[in-house]
Design a protein around this motif. Sequence first.
Motif, PDB file in Angstrom:
ATOM      1  N   GLY A  63       0.826  -1.202   0.000  1.00 23.50           N
ATOM      2  CA  GLY A  63       0.000   0.000   0.000  1.00 23.50           C
ATOM      3  C   GLY A  63       0.862   1.255   0.000  1.00 23.50           C
ATOM      4  N   LEU A  64       1.907   1.227   0.828  1.00 24.33           N
ATOM      5  CA  LEU A  64       2.816   2.387   0.909  1.00 24.33           C
ATOM      6  C   LEU A  64       3.439   2.682  -0.447  1.00 24.33           C
ATOM      7  CD1 LEU A  64       5.464   2.661   3.780  1.00 24.33           C
ATOM      8  CD2 LEU A  64       5.903   3.598   1.565  1.00 24.33           C
ATOM      9  N   MET A  65       3.860   1.588  -1.132  1.00 25.33           N
ATOM     10  CA  MET A  65       4.504   1.762  -2.444  1.00 25.33           C
ATOM     11  C   MET A  65       3.539   2.344  -3.472  1.00 25.33           C
ATOM     12  SD  MET A  65       6.744  -1.642  -2.801  1.00 25.33           S
ATOM     13  CE  MET A  65       6.159  -1.793  -4.439  1.00 25.33           C
ATOM     14  N   LEU A  66       2.252   1.944  -3.343  1.00 27.45           N
ATOM     15  CA  LEU A  66       1.270   2.423  -4.319  1.00 27.45           C
ATOM     16  C   LEU A  66       0.824   3.859  -4.012  1.00 27.45           C
ATOM     17  CD1 LEU A  66      -0.938  -0.794  -4.638  1.00 27.45           C
ATOM     18  CD2 LEU A  66       0.718   0.079  -6.293  1.00 27.45           C
ATOM     19  N   VAL A  67       0.688   4.168  -2.719  1.00 29.31           N
ATOM     20  CA  VAL A  67       0.126   5.464  -2.336  1.00 29.31           C
ATOM     21  C   VAL A  67       1.173   6.575  -2.334  1.00 29.31           C
ATOM     22  CG1 VAL A  67      -0.912   6.706  -0.377  1.00 29.31           C
ATOM     23  CG2 VAL A  67      -1.775   4.477  -1.019  1.00 29.31           C
ATOM     24  N   ALA A  68       2.389   6.242  -1.883  1.00 29.73           N
ATOM     25  CA  ALA A  68       3.395   7.300  -1.664  1.00 29.73           C
ATOM     26  C   ALA A  68       3.747   8.104  -2.927  1.00 29.73           C
ATOM     27  CB  ALA A  68       4.643   6.711  -1.016  1.00 29.73           C
ATOM     28  N   PRO A  69       4.052   7.444  -4.063  1.00 24.76           N
ATOM     29  CA  PRO A  69       4.442   8.270  -5.222  1.00 24.76           C
ATOM     30  C   PRO A  69       3.365   9.252  -5.687  1.00 24.76           C
ATOM     31  CG  PRO A  69       5.117   5.991  -5.543  1.00 24.76           C
ATOM     32  CD  PRO A  69       4.238   6.012  -4.358  1.00 24.76           C
ATOM     33  N   PRO A  70       2.071   8.824  -5.852  1.00 33.41           N
ATOM     34  CA  PRO A  70       1.080   9.835  -6.264  1.00 33.41           C
ATOM     35  C   PRO A  70       0.870  10.923  -5.210  1.00 33.41           C
ATOM     36  CG  PRO A  70       0.040   7.673  -5.989  1.00 33.41           C
ATOM     37  CD  PRO A  70       1.495   7.472  -5.854  1.00 33.41           C
ATOM     38  N   LEU A  71       0.963  10.528  -3.917  1.00 30.72           N
ATOM     39  CA  LEU A  71       0.788  11.525  -2.856  1.00 30.72           C
ATOM     40  C   LEU A  71       1.909  12.562  -2.907  1.00 30.72           C
ATOM     41  CD1 LEU A  71      -1.138  12.134  -0.472  1.00 30.72           C
ATOM     42  CD2 LEU A  71       0.461  10.939   1.011  1.00 30.72           C
ATOM     43  N   ALA A  72       3.126  12.085  -3.158  1.00 32.17           N
ATOM     44  CA  ALA A  72       4.266  13.010  -3.244  1.00 32.17           C
ATOM     45  C   ALA A  72       4.089  13.945  -4.436  1.00 32.17           C
ATOM     46  CB  ALA A  72       5.567  12.227  -3.363  1.00 32.17           C
ATOM     47  N   ARG A  73       3.569  13.380  -5.558  1.00 35.08           N
ATOM     48  CA  ARG A  73       3.345  14.228  -6.749  1.00 35.08           C
ATOM     49  C   ARG A  73       2.277  15.282  -6.442  1.00 35.08           C
ATOM     50  NH1 ARG A  73       4.583   9.571  -9.930  1.00 35.08           N
ATOM     51  NH2 ARG A  73       2.462   8.804  -9.852  1.00 35.08           N
ATOM     52  N   PHE A  74       1.220  14.843  -5.710  1.00 39.55           N
ATOM     53  CA  PHE A  74       0.145  15.765  -5.331  1.00 39.55           C
ATOM     54  C   PHE A  74       0.692  16.855  -4.403  1.00 39.55           C
ATOM     55  CE2 PHE A  74      -3.364  16.775  -2.324  1.00 39.55           C
ATOM     56  CZ  PHE A  74      -4.215  17.394  -3.217  1.00 39.55           C
ATOM     57  N   ALA A  75       1.591  16.433  -3.487  1.00 40.36           N
ATOM     58  CA  ALA A  75       2.134  17.381  -2.498  1.00 40.36           C
ATOM     59  C   ALA A  75       3.011  18.448  -3.150  1.00 40.36           C
ATOM     60  CB  ALA A  75       2.917  16.640  -1.434  1.00 40.36           C
ATOM     61  N   ALA A  77       2.146   2.179   7.605  1.00 40.53           N
ATOM     62  CA  ALA A  77       1.477   3.271   6.886  1.00 40.53           C
ATOM     63  C   ALA A  77       1.902   4.644   7.411  1.00 40.53           C
ATOM     64  CB  ALA A  77      -0.035   3.119   7.008  1.00 40.53           C
ATOM     65  N   ALA A  78       2.321   4.702   8.682  1.00 38.89           N
ATOM     66  CA  ALA A  78       2.745   5.986   9.265  1.00 38.89           C
ATOM     67  C   ALA A  78       3.948   6.570   8.520  1.00 38.89           C
ATOM     68  CB  ALA A  78       3.082   5.798  10.742  1.00 38.89           C
ATOM     69  N   PHE A  79       4.643   5.719   7.756  1.00 34.56           N
ATOM     70  CA  PHE A  79       5.773   6.218   6.963  1.00 34.56           C
ATOM     71  C   PHE A  79       5.302   7.042   5.763  1.00 34.56           C
ATOM     72  CE2 PHE A  79       8.014   3.013   9.333  1.00 34.56           C
ATOM     73  CZ  PHE A  79       9.289   3.532   9.460  1.00 34.56           C
ATOM     74  N   VAL A  80       4.051   6.833   5.337  1.00 30.49           N
ATOM     75  CA  VAL A  80       3.574   7.528   4.131  1.00 30.49           C
ATOM     76  C   VAL A  80       3.617   9.049   4.312  1.00 30.49           C
ATOM     77  CG1 VAL A  80       1.615   7.853   2.560  1.00 30.49           C
ATOM     78  CG2 VAL A  80       2.216   5.563   3.340  1.00 30.49           C
ATOM     79  N   PRO A  81       2.920   9.617   5.340  1.00 29.73           N
ATOM     80  CA  PRO A  81       2.987  11.085   5.463  1.00 29.73           C
ATOM     81  C   PRO A  81       4.382  11.582   5.820  1.00 29.73           C
ATOM     82  CG  PRO A  81       1.789  10.144   7.320  1.00 29.73           C
ATOM     83  CD  PRO A  81       2.025   9.044   6.349  1.00 29.73           C
ATOM     84  N   MET A  82       5.157  10.755   6.533  1.00 32.91           N
ATOM     85  CA  MET A  82       6.500  11.204   6.930  1.00 32.91           C
ATOM     86  C   MET A  82       7.420  11.309   5.714  1.00 32.91           C
ATOM     87  SD  MET A  82       9.815  10.582   7.936  1.00 32.91           S
ATOM     88  CE  MET A  82      10.276   8.937   8.376  1.00 32.91           C
ATOM     89  N   LEU A  83       7.397  10.289   4.856  1.00 31.40           N
ATOM     90  CA  LEU A  83       8.320  10.274   3.721  1.00 31.40           C
ATOM     91  C   LEU A  83       7.858  11.161   2.557  1.00 31.40           C
ATOM     92  CD1 LEU A  83       9.304   6.486   3.604  1.00 31.40           C
ATOM     93  CD2 LEU A  83      10.735   8.371   4.368  1.00 31.40           C
ATOM     94  N   THR A  84       6.531  11.329   2.431  1.00 32.55           N
ATOM     95  CA  THR A  84       6.062  12.086   1.266  1.00 32.55           C
ATOM     96  C   THR A  84       5.776  13.556   1.576  1.00 32.55           C
ATOM     97  OG1 THR A  84       3.816  11.395   1.726  1.00 32.55           O
ATOM     98  CG2 THR A  84       5.024  10.103   0.111  1.00 32.55           C
ATOM     99  N   LEU A  85       5.266  13.827   2.795  1.00 29.70           N
ATOM    100  CA  LEU A  85       4.874  15.200   3.120  1.00 29.70           C
ATOM    101  C   LEU A  85       5.750  15.822   4.202  1.00 29.70           C
ATOM    102  CD1 LEU A  85       1.030  14.557   3.408  1.00 29.70           C
ATOM    103  CD2 LEU A  85       2.229  15.458   1.445  1.00 29.70           C
TER     104      LEU A  85
END
Lengths: 189, 512
Positions: free
Chosen positions: B141-153, B327-335
């Motif tokens: 999930g992290l791999m799928l969500v993180a790149p688009p979230l980072a692009r959005f950010a 999943a807590a790594f998602v906002p930390m690594l992307t935002l």
Amino acid sequence: MEERKVSVSAEGSYWDRKISEADDDWSGLNMRQEKIVLFFWLFLCLYFGIEAWRLGLGVVRMPGSGFLPFWVSVIVVVLTLVQLFRTKIVRDVQPFFHGKRIRNTVYALGLLFGYAVLFEKIGFFLCTFLFTGTCLKVIGGKRWLLAIGVSLFVAVVFYVLFVVWLQSQFPMGRWVEPILAWAGGLLWR
Amino acid sequence: MGGAHSCMGRRSIVEIINNLAYGFSISLLPINLLHCFVGVLIGTLVGVLPGLGPVAAISILLPMTFHVSSPTSALIMLAGIYYGAQYGGSTTSILINIPGEATSVVTCLDGYQMARQGRAGAALGIAAFGSFIGGTLAIIGLMLVAPPLARFALRFGPPEYCALMFLAFTVLSYIASGSMVNALMMAGLGLLLGSVGMDFMTGNYRFSYGILALEDGLGLVPVCMGLFGISEVLLNVEETATRQVFEGKIKNIYPNLQDWKDSIKPIGRGTLIGFFLGILPGAGPLLASFMSYIVEKKLSKHPERFGKGAIEGVAGPETANNAGATAAFVPMLTLAIPATATMAILLGTLMMYGVQPGPMLMKKAPEIFWGVVTSMYTGNVMLFLLNLPLIAIWVKVLKVPYPILFPLILLFCLTGAYSINNSITDVIIMNIFGIVGYIMKKVGFEGGPFILAFILGPMFETTLRQSLMMSRGDFSIFLTRPISLILLIVAFLVLISPLLLRKRLELGTDAT
């Protein structure tokens, strides 16, 4: 160390007991403690607020160095006053510290600050040895022989870990450095 | 149209596979494998030992990583401690009814009852399998969500970042176990102490009074070590309870077919709950484990079995807390927005290594991003192998008396604090924050909101001031930009929700 046996049963778990003990012992105490802490908090934030004001708030379109600290202080002061108002005054309170219970904490704090004071004077190895030994004997209630043996072992392990492996630049002390250098030389050979 | 979609889909699959291969080429390097192993081993250890959480362990070990590690290796190890502690925490919950970790509190309810009924092995087994499945699926999930979230950010400007950080403060204050006002006060104090040192926009020194050690600001490591490491020891030496460790032989650690039938759906739901709650800034694995337990009890045909040894009550929350931790790594690594106190320290670690976290991390330091993400796969396999066959060793670790353990914890703090700058001032700062943490814990103030605000404070201040400069002093800039408006509305709802909840409860009481 003061140890209490805690039985674990289905009816009263460890946590149930912990909570009920806390209710018995600390109900009044917490109120008083909280009031003291809140007053300290109030003065601390007032101090930050005044200092931030002195730094200069700037104007809204160009905020100064004190802008955020000042407004955060104001908000925290308001929240603290709300909490002070909400905390009931309890007359029949327990003493602030609970005799033996606090003794270990005070000893531990004394040892921590003692370590800070002595570290650069007598060196890392001796300081670590004395710190561990005193912790084990005074707080842990262990026998002298065990305390000395364990603390010597711990001091050597920490020396190898930090000084030899991680190459930390710790002060070694006037007397210990030549001894360790000699021991290290023997091992190296 | 459909062709274009399938082409884009194929391209993103190829991109993921490429990134995965790149990540594994970093995380499978012997040095990184070693760091990962050390991390998950220490994580399991601190999870097993009550009274020493991952926040304290990461704070204590952080200075050691400066001597031996690259940023990637350091983050792999520290991340391993974090998710490893989620695994280890269940062991104490099941065997001695004391959660090694806050996220394992719920596991006590049914896990310990299972142990009393002679099913400790099944409880430990399903906790390990659930953790493995939840953790592994959450990485996907992290791999799928993180790149688009980072692009959005990348669309985020200062107002959006400022609003997002404000939301993180409020959510973390909301889920703090004590009073929300206390938590907000802690966040305020964190912001104030985070402003000590040089103001990067004007070059002025603030609250440093000519003290050299304060001109760079208060160090993250001494503050964290004091607040989480020293204070915990000071509390524990005051009152030590002897633990009664499970004495029977632990057998049948592999769940049987019926156990799997009962647990597979809770594991699936736990993964989803954990992942989505873990992503939310401030929520993290703690809320996920509680939510999973509530959901399982509500959906169960026999809710009366919960609290009396229902395997679903172990499988769901244990899966959820591991999925949430990942999943807590998602906002930390992307935002660059940490969801928990531990994530805040990991974020601070990246900054100390000179790496700028945020949406550009994936582009500027892909070796860190993909190296850490793929190391979680290997870490999860290591944890699975460490936890199940070696359970007897962890039970023995539980028997180490605290009087032997606490001098070691204090020594790691003392030597670690000194070794950062070879300065005794850091040791004194750590001791002072130890006292502060001790008093705060006694009167019900939590360290989580403080540390989050302390780390994010400078960034929050910069974005706030930049936003005001952009708008020439007009606060409506936060309300006219859609993303920041939505974030602020959510933050406002979180802030007023306790009042609404109380009002509803009062109405309910009046009605009855």
